[in-house]
Structure formats: C-alpha cells, structure tokens
Enzyme design. Structure first.
Site, PDB file in Angstrom:
ATOM      1  N   LYS A  78      26.620 -23.005  23.115  1.00  0.00           N
ATOM      2  CA  LYS A  78      27.132 -23.299  21.771  1.00  0.00           C
ATOM      3  C   LYS A  78      27.519 -22.011  21.060  1.00  0.00           C
ATOM      4  O   LYS A  78      26.741 -21.055  21.044  1.00  0.00           O
ATOM      5  CB  LYS A  78      26.055 -24.017  20.942  1.00  0.00           C
ATOM      6  CG  LYS A  78      25.654 -25.367  21.510  1.00  0.00           C
ATOM      7  CD  LYS A  78      26.750 -26.388  21.356  1.00  0.00           C
ATOM      8  CE  LYS A  78      26.655 -27.144  20.110  1.00  0.00           C
ATOM      9  NZ  LYS A  78      26.076 -28.379  19.988  1.00  0.00           N
TER      10      LYS A  78
ATOM     11  N   CYS B 234      38.685 -33.480 -21.048  1.00  0.00           N
ATOM     12  CA  CYS B 234      39.574 -32.993 -19.995  1.00  0.00           C
ATOM     13  C   CYS B 234      40.011 -31.571 -20.343  1.00  0.00           C
ATOM     14  O   CYS B 234      40.491 -31.327 -21.456  1.00  0.00           O
ATOM     15  CB  CYS B 234      40.792 -33.919 -19.880  1.00  0.00           C
ATOM     16  SG  CYS B 234      42.043 -33.252 -18.763  1.00  0.00           S
TER      17      CYS B 234
ATOM     18  N   TYR C 242      37.922 -34.300  31.552  1.00  0.00           N
ATOM     19  CA  TYR C 242      37.245 -33.221  32.273  1.00  0.00           C
ATOM     20  C   TYR C 242      36.323 -33.674  33.402  1.00  0.00           C
ATOM     21  O   TYR C 242      35.774 -32.841  34.109  1.00  0.00           O
ATOM     22  CB  TYR C 242      36.467 -32.316  31.300  1.00  0.00           C
ATOM     23  CG  TYR C 242      35.686 -33.064  30.234  1.00  0.00           C
ATOM     24  CD1 TYR C 242      34.574 -33.817  30.559  1.00  0.00           C
ATOM     25  CD2 TYR C 242      36.080 -33.013  28.904  1.00  0.00           C
ATOM     26  CE1 TYR C 242      33.872 -34.507  29.584  1.00  0.00           C
ATOM     27  CE2 TYR C 242      35.376 -33.700  27.918  1.00  0.00           C
ATOM     28  CZ  TYR C 242      34.269 -34.451  28.267  1.00  0.00           C
ATOM     29  OH  TYR C 242      33.578 -35.126  27.311  1.00  0.00           O
TER      30      TYR C 242
ATOM     31  N   CYS D 291      48.313 -37.172 -19.107  1.00  0.00           N
ATOM     32  CA  CYS D 291      47.693 -35.842 -19.000  1.00  0.00           C
ATOM     33  C   CYS D 291      48.572 -34.972 -18.098  1.00  0.00           C
ATOM     34  O   CYS D 291      48.924 -35.380 -16.987  1.00  0.00           O
ATOM     35  CB  CYS D 291      46.292 -35.973 -18.397  1.00  0.00           C
ATOM     36  SG  CYS D 291      45.567 -34.384 -17.941  1.00  0.00           S
TER      37      CYS D 291
ATOM     38  N   CYS E 214      39.694 -38.285 -15.970  1.00  0.00           N
ATOM     39  CA  CYS E 214      40.516 -38.237 -17.159  1.00  0.00           C
ATOM     40  C   CYS E 214      41.422 -39.463 -17.071  1.00  0.00           C
ATOM     41  O   CYS E 214      42.167 -39.603 -16.099  1.00  0.00           O
ATOM     42  CB  CYS E 214      41.377 -36.963 -17.175  1.00  0.00           C
ATOM     43  SG  CYS E 214      42.589 -36.996 -18.502  1.00  0.00           S
TER      44      CYS E 214
HETATM   45  S1  IVH Z   1      30.945 -32.533  30.667  1.00  0.00           S
HETATM   46  C1  IVH Z   1      27.134 -34.828  32.106  1.00  0.00           C
HETATM   47  N1  IVH Z   1      32.833 -31.121  29.580  1.00  0.00           N
HETATM   48  O1  IVH Z   1      29.971 -32.755  24.982  1.00  0.00           O
HETATM   49  C2  IVH Z   1      27.791 -34.304  30.917  1.00  0.00           C
HETATM   50  N2  IVH Z   1      31.501 -32.500  28.159  1.00  0.00           N
HETATM   51  O2  IVH Z   1      27.027 -32.552  24.396  1.00  0.00           O
HETATM   52  C3  IVH Z   1      29.210 -34.364  31.106  1.00  0.00           C
HETATM   53  N3  IVH Z   1      32.164 -32.447  25.809  1.00  0.00           N
HETATM   54  O3  IVH Z   1      28.906 -35.951  25.866  1.00  0.00           O
HETATM   55  C4  IVH Z   1      29.940 -33.762  30.010  1.00  0.00           C
HETATM   56  N4  IVH Z   1      33.822 -31.052  26.041  1.00  0.00           N
HETATM   57  O4  IVH Z   1      31.327 -35.711  25.012  1.00  0.00           O
HETATM   58  C5  IVH Z   1      31.836 -32.004  29.365  1.00  0.00           C
HETATM   59  N5  IVH Z   1      34.578 -29.848  28.767  1.00  0.00           N
HETATM   60  C6  IVH Z   1      33.585 -30.724  28.559  1.00  0.00           C
HETATM   61  C7  IVH Z   1      33.285 -31.219  27.278  1.00  0.00           C
HETATM   62  C8  IVH Z   1      32.225 -32.124  27.119  1.00  0.00           C
HETATM   63  C9  IVH Z   1      33.150 -31.802  25.208  1.00  0.00           C
HETATM   64  C10 IVH Z   1      31.208 -33.369  25.118  1.00  0.00           C
HETATM   65  C11 IVH Z   1      30.943 -34.660  25.856  1.00  0.00           C
HETATM   66  C12 IVH Z   1      29.461 -34.690  26.062  1.00  0.00           C
HETATM   67  C13 IVH Z   1      28.982 -33.736  25.022  1.00  0.00           C
HETATM   68  C14 IVH Z   1      27.638 -33.183  25.443  1.00  0.00           C
END
Ligand code: IVH
Length: 705
Positions: free
Chosen positions: A318, A412, A230, A435, A430
């Site tokens: 989150k 058992c 990503y 068994c 057991c």
């Molecule tokens: S961008 C500068 N994109 O989440 C930060 N992170 O809690 C760049 N993660 O350390 C991260 N999916 O390991 C990014 N689509 C996504 C992600 C992602 C999972 C993880 C990554 C990062 C952690 C941060």
C-alpha cells in the site's frame, strides 16, 4: 435487399464496430472519429430495427438493457474471490519474499514476480461461455456476489464477445479484474451531482460501487465505467504457465489489461517498481492505492496455496496515505447555485498528493462543530480518494488560545437576506432567487458544457457581467452586444467578437441541454435526457406540469415578486410529481422538483424570455409524442414501401388524423421514404423536413388505433 446480404452487412458492421471499440476503449488508440464511429453504430441500429430477427445478444447495439431491474440476484463464484494481505513498507515486502522463497525451497534465489498497479475500484468477475459474456458479478463476501451482468455489459472496455476464433478461445473462461471510474469522469459525476443538489461521492471507489448498484441500466451507461482485468481465474483446456502469460492471453482476447504491469526479477526490481509508481501515480487518470506483487509461475502459486482469506503467493504494497498539516487562515462561506451556503477553509498553501492545497470545503456547520475546527488551528489534511482535500482532524496540542470558533452567518454574505435552514436539513440556504451569488452560479451552470455550452463565458466574466448589472437573467446573455462587451476590462474586440459568435451559436440548443441549463433542482444531465425523451416540446412539458399544479402546502419563501398572487387572483401553485415519476429514470424527488419548477409562473417566464431572445430548442428528430403524432400533420410519400401499398398508407395516415399531400413544401411535416425514392427526398433534405424510413413510419403508426 435480400436477407442474406443484409445479414452479411450486419455481420461486417459488427466486426468493424468491435474492432473500433477495442481500439478506442481498450487500447486507447482510436483510428476513426467519434462521428464516424457513431455513423457505423447508427447504420447497424437501423438495419437491426428493420430486421429484429438478426439481433444477437453480443451485438454492439445490445449493451444497454432497456429497463429498470427489480434487484440483484446472488451468484456463487466458481472459485472463491479472495482478498489480499497488505504490506505498508519494504520490510514487510522482504518478509513476504523470504517466506515465498523458503516455502518453495529456493532460499537465496531471485523469485520472479509480476508487479501490477492496485486499482482502487470494485472487484468483478466475468464469465465467458464460448467467447460470449454471459455473466458479471461483484465480489460480495468472496463466495457469493451480486449478479451485475446488465451493468457490466454497459462498460465499453468489456468485450461482449472475446476476440479470436473458436480454436483460440476455451469454452468456459472466468476472468477477474477491477471496475473503476476515471478521475475525470468522477469529477464530472460529482460536478453534475452538486449542480443537481445531490450528495457528492467521497471518492471514485464509492462512485463505482454506487454505480454498479444502480437498478436503472441506462443511468449506469451514462457513468462510463472502465475496467482492468488481472486474473484468469478459470479456463478450460488452456493452461498458461505464468501470470505474465495469462495477462498476455487475456490481452489477446481483447480484455483490457493494465499496460503498467511489469515482470520483475527479484525483490529489488519490485521495490523499484513500487517507488516509481508511488511517484508517478498522480499522473494517472484513475486512482491506485498500491502495487500488487504476485509470484509469476502458476505452479509456484499452487504450491504456495492460500489461507482462508488471502493467497500466499501475492501481497498488496500500500502506498503511504498522504497527509499534510497546515494552518487554517480563515473560514468563509460560499453561496452556490441552489442557494446552499457552504463554509470553506483557506489554508496556508501546502503540497499534498501532487497538488498544492489552499482551500477545502468544510461541508456544513455541524461538521465543523463535530471536528471542532477553528480559525488559527493546525489541521491534518488528507485527500479523500486522492482527490478532494479534507480536514481529517485538528491538532489540539498546537492551540495557543487565540483560535476563533466559526459562527455560521445569519445573513447571506452576498445579498444580505436572512439565511434559512429548512427543517431536517444540514444545509443553510439563501432563498433570495435574485441573490447575485445564486445568479452567477446559475449562469455558470446555464452556460456550462452540458447546458448551452457557451465557449468563453467563464466565471470571471460572469462575475463582471452580473456585478455591473449587464446580465440580470439568462435571456440577457442573448442580448449582449459586441460594443458593450469590448468595453469591459480585459476584453478586446477579438474576444468580444468570439463571445458574441459563441452565444449566437449556442442559441440552437438540444432539448435535453435546454432542460439541464434551467438548473431545476435535482435535474442533472441524466434526468434532463429522460425528460427530453418523454416530451415532444417544452410547451408539452410545461403543460403536463401545470395540469397538476395544486396550491402549496407551505411557502418556503422562494417565490419571487411575480409569483406573488395578485389580490383576489389565483394562488401560486406547486406541482404533483406522479406523472414525472412514471418516466423511466425519474424518481420521486426529481419528479416533485420538476413539477414544482414548472408550476411557478416566474420560471415559465424565464423560458418565454429565452425563446423571445431567439433561443431555438432542437427537438430530437423523429421523436413523436403519443397522440399528437399524426393529428393535423402533413405527409408526403416517395418510393415504394415493402409492407404496404401506397393507397393503404394514405388511408392509414388519414384514419389517424393526418393528411397526404403530393409535393414537399415548408409546410410538410414528414416525408415517408420507401425504395427508389424520387426527387422529393432531396427536397425534403433541403428544407429540413423530417424523413421517416419504412421501419420508423411503421413504428409511428403501430402504437396507435
Ligand atoms: S489480484 C486473490 N490484482 O484489490 C486476490 N487485485 O485488496 C486477487 N485489486 O479484491 C486479487 N488491483 O479487487 C489483484 N492488480 C490487481 C488489483 C487487485 C486491485 C483489488 C481486488 C482485490 C483487492 C484486494
């Protein structure tokens, strides 16, 4: 074939294999069958083994480093790997959006964001030099990580060479992404670990982290890790203007970019994305714990900058951790294949993260004591890693006084024999090997996909067969008659027919799956493969173990009747593990367990019984144990070898204890095939005689005096 044309064929094969790897592992749209793919790979392997001078590090055959690493080198990241600031509700997101707009002097305007799924795995960085993967690293503390190049190379969605010509690929690129394990794979690993008596991983992230830290690269490869990339974190010469363009660019290089990413105009579209995926995430085959929201334009990202820990242009939204409360209706114990007795709670059914939860393992008595879980309690449930339901806590304020504490039974629940808690273990067992509960679970394991793979022999049927005394051991399965099966409740003629046919088919079983099926403690599919690769036959394996049998230090009560020493006869024995431990992929615990298993006469009887019942172990072709290889073996030669004259070949075979005969018969062990072979090759194929190419033959004689 002249070298040039071999070189060309190798190059073409690599191109085709890379293309199909991409289709299969990156795009998820395979164009050819696994069988056809394996054929291409086999062909490439065989050409490369004949011409090792043409092997290159980016060849698809070179994914797996053949050996065990000593440890991990530390590597400094080119650009620090930051983490993300978290938000837990839309108010937090709105605040982030306002801050971004304000800093950019765009208050009131709609900012363009890229919304991506936050993959719950382990962050990795991949370095490509001139399109070739040269390094993989973990995030570590953000500045320094571990060099996990060998592990990363086993991940089939990670290209060893990027797609596109030199003009499209900058000389130095670093990308970042997430390594993860799919939920299906996670379940498979845990199932195998459980069956082998190992601790299970709590969630896919832990299993990914644990896998990346394995020093045995071949074992890493069996775990089928996957990736999503990503971030384009470093790129010489090419400068995409936005995250969206960078994702496209990385996709065009053959990297696996998550298809769910979306370009959003303004915060409202980001919110819609978060809502949508909070609902849909349960449909995915990998764990996500939120959405990452990133300012799209890279010049804006630069202007926004970062704190010491987080970029100011991105935030993680989150998903709310899903919990549910319910009542504990009862706590029962279950007896597993290894005799382990596990307390399991039954709840009033409750909906949690996409499924209805009715039961959950409470692990062991200590754990129940620590959380003070009682029958009748109201408890909070959560899914660990979104998968396995766990009791998080008890709501003590809901207690009425009628709750009943759990007491681990002393006997058992299935066979009534006294339970044992081996010293230093939390698990109660057991130890009665006959068994019925242990037998049922053992048969389930025996017939499972990684074992004999008997289609149609499910838990309900196993239960019936054991309860009615029809099946008392593994070999009884191969003596089942159609009429007997057809007379069972819910079993028609047709299903009985199918089952008998499936059992018949399963009789021919590859060596590694045979070993796995035996259910030796700590021997999962991986260890079984390692053992199968190191012994030429089951007899060889038994003999090796028995050579090292020594009288036991302690008797744990696991010996069955037939293991008890006859008066004055030899004492029962245990094996020492040293020789098994020397095998790559077998550690001390597994080695000891294997040695111990084969030293018990009753276990050897189990194997003899199976062979008597018609089980035929299929040994890997051309796998030859040292020293046994040529002694007394009959060879037939056909065609011309490039490196040796026929009389030299004959002399060599004879000097190593083999014989050369002129015609192929059922007695022939190997046919050695050179260029322009004659009809002997066809006959060998008809009779199923092992065929050795020149390279394989040279390999066979190479390591011998
Ligand atoms: S961008 C500068 N994109 O989440 C930060 N992170 O809690 C760049 N993660 O350390 C991260 N999916 O390991 C990014 N689509 C996504 C992600 C992602 C999972 C993880 C990554 C990062 C952690 C941060």
């Amino acid at each position: 074939m002249p070298d040039e044309s071999i070189k060309r064929e190798i190059a073409e094969l690599r191109e085709r294999i890379r293309y199909h790897e991409h289709k299969y592992y990156v795009e998820n749209k395979p164009e050819i069958s696994d069988f056809e793919f394996d054929k291409l790979l086999e062909r490439l392997k065989s050409l490369e083994s004949q011409h090792p001078e043409f092997i290159t590090a980016d060849s698809p055959t070179q994914r797996i480093y053949d050996g065990t690493l000593e440890g991990f080198r530390e590597v400094a990241h080119k650009v620090a790997m930051l983490s993300l600031d978290n938000s837990y509700n839309f108010a937090d997101l709105a605040e982030f959006d306002e801050r971004v707009a304000r800093t950019l002097g765009l208050s009131g305007e709609e900012i363009e964001y890229v919304a991506e799924l936050k993959i719950d795995g382990v962050g990795i960085a991949l370095l490509y030099e001139n399109g070739l993967l040269v390094r993989g690293a973990t995030r570590g503390n953000g500045t320094v990580g571990d060099d996990i190049t060998h592990s990363v190379r086993t991940i089939r969605s990670v290209p060893l060479r990027l797609r596109g010509g030199a003009s499209q690929i900058p000389p130095l690129i670093e990308v970042r992404g997430e390594a993860f394990i799919s939920l299906k794979e996670f379940e498979r690993i845990n199932r195998e670990r459980e069956e082998a008596g190992l601790d299970v991983f709590a969630n896919p992230r832990n299993s990914t982290a644990g896998t990346l830290r394995l020093l045995n690269v071949r074992e890493v490869a069996t775990r089928r890790l996957d990736t999503f990339i990503y971030t384009l974190s470093y790129c010489e010469g090419l400068h995409p203007a936005s995250q969206w363009e960078a994702l496209d660019l990385m996709r065009s290089w053959g990297l696996k970019v998550n298809p769910a990413s979306r370009l959003c105009r303004g915060l409202s579209q980001v919110r819609a994305y978060c809502d949508e995926w909070d609902r849909k995430r349960h449909e995915l085959d990998y764990a996500t714990d939120g959405v990452v929201v990133k300012v799209n334009r890279l010049d804006y990202q630069k202007r926004l900058g970062q704190t010491s820990k987080h970029p100011k242009w991105a935030i993680a939204f989150k998903f709310p951790a899903e919990q549910a409360t319910t009542k504990v209706l009862s706590i029962d114990v279950q007896v597993g294949r290894t005799g382990a007795v596990t307390p399991v709670a039954t709840f009033a059914p409750v909906h949690l993260s996409g499924t209805t939860v009715k039961r959950a393992s409470l692990h062991n008595a200590d754990e129940i004591g620590r959380k003070d879980i009682r029958v009748g309690d109201t408890v909070v449930l959560e899914k660990a890693g979104e998968i396995i339901p766990q009791v998080v806590s008890v709501i003590k304020s809901e207690r009425t006084g009628d709750e009943r504490p759990f007491q681990m039974p002393e006997h058992c629940p299935v066979c009534g024999s006294r339970l044992v808690r081996p010293e230093g273990e939390v698990v109660v067992r057991c130890v009665n090997s006959s068994c019925p509960a242990v037998l049922k679970e053992s048969i389930r394991h025996f017939a499972s996909r990684a074992g004999f793979d008997i289609d149609g022999l499910g838990p309900a049927l196993i239960e019936m067969l054991v309860d009615r005394g029809i099946v008392k051991n593994y070999a009884d399965l191969f003596r089942l008659r159609k009429e007997e099966l057809a007379s069972l409740p819910r079993m028609g003629e047709k299903s009985a027919d199918n089952l008998v046919a499936a059992i018949e088919r399963s009789k021919k079983v590859p060596f590694n799956r045979f070993i796995y099926a035996l259910g030796i403690r700590h021997v999962g599919a991986f260890a079984a493969r390692a053992l199968a690769a190191n012994f030429s036959s089951i007899e060889g394996l038994i003999a090796a173990a028995q050579e090292r049998c020594v009288p036991p230090q302690t008797e744990l009560g696991v010996l069955t009747e037939s293991d008890k020493p006859a008066p004055g006869g030899p004492r029962p024995v245990e094996g020492t593990s040293d020789m098994f431990e020397a095998i790559d992929g077998i550690g001390a615990i597994v080695g000891a367990s294997v040695a111990q298993y084969f030293c018990l006469p009753s276990n050897v009887n189990v194997i003899e019984d199976l062979l008597d019942a018609g089980v035929e172990i299929i040994y890997p072709e051309k796998k030859i144990a040292p020293d046994e290889a040529l002694l007394g073996k009959r060879f037939v030669l056909t065609g011309t070898l490039k490196s040796m004259r026929r009389d030299e070949v004959k002399a060599k075979i004879e000097s190593l204890g083999g014989r050369v005969t002129s015609s192929v018969t059922g007695q022939t062990d190997y046919v050695v095939v050179g260029e322009s072979p004659g009809s002997k090759l066809d006959k060998a194929r008809r009779l199923g005689v092992s065929i050795l190419g020149e390279a394989e033959f040279l390999e066979l004689i190479k390591s011998r005096k």
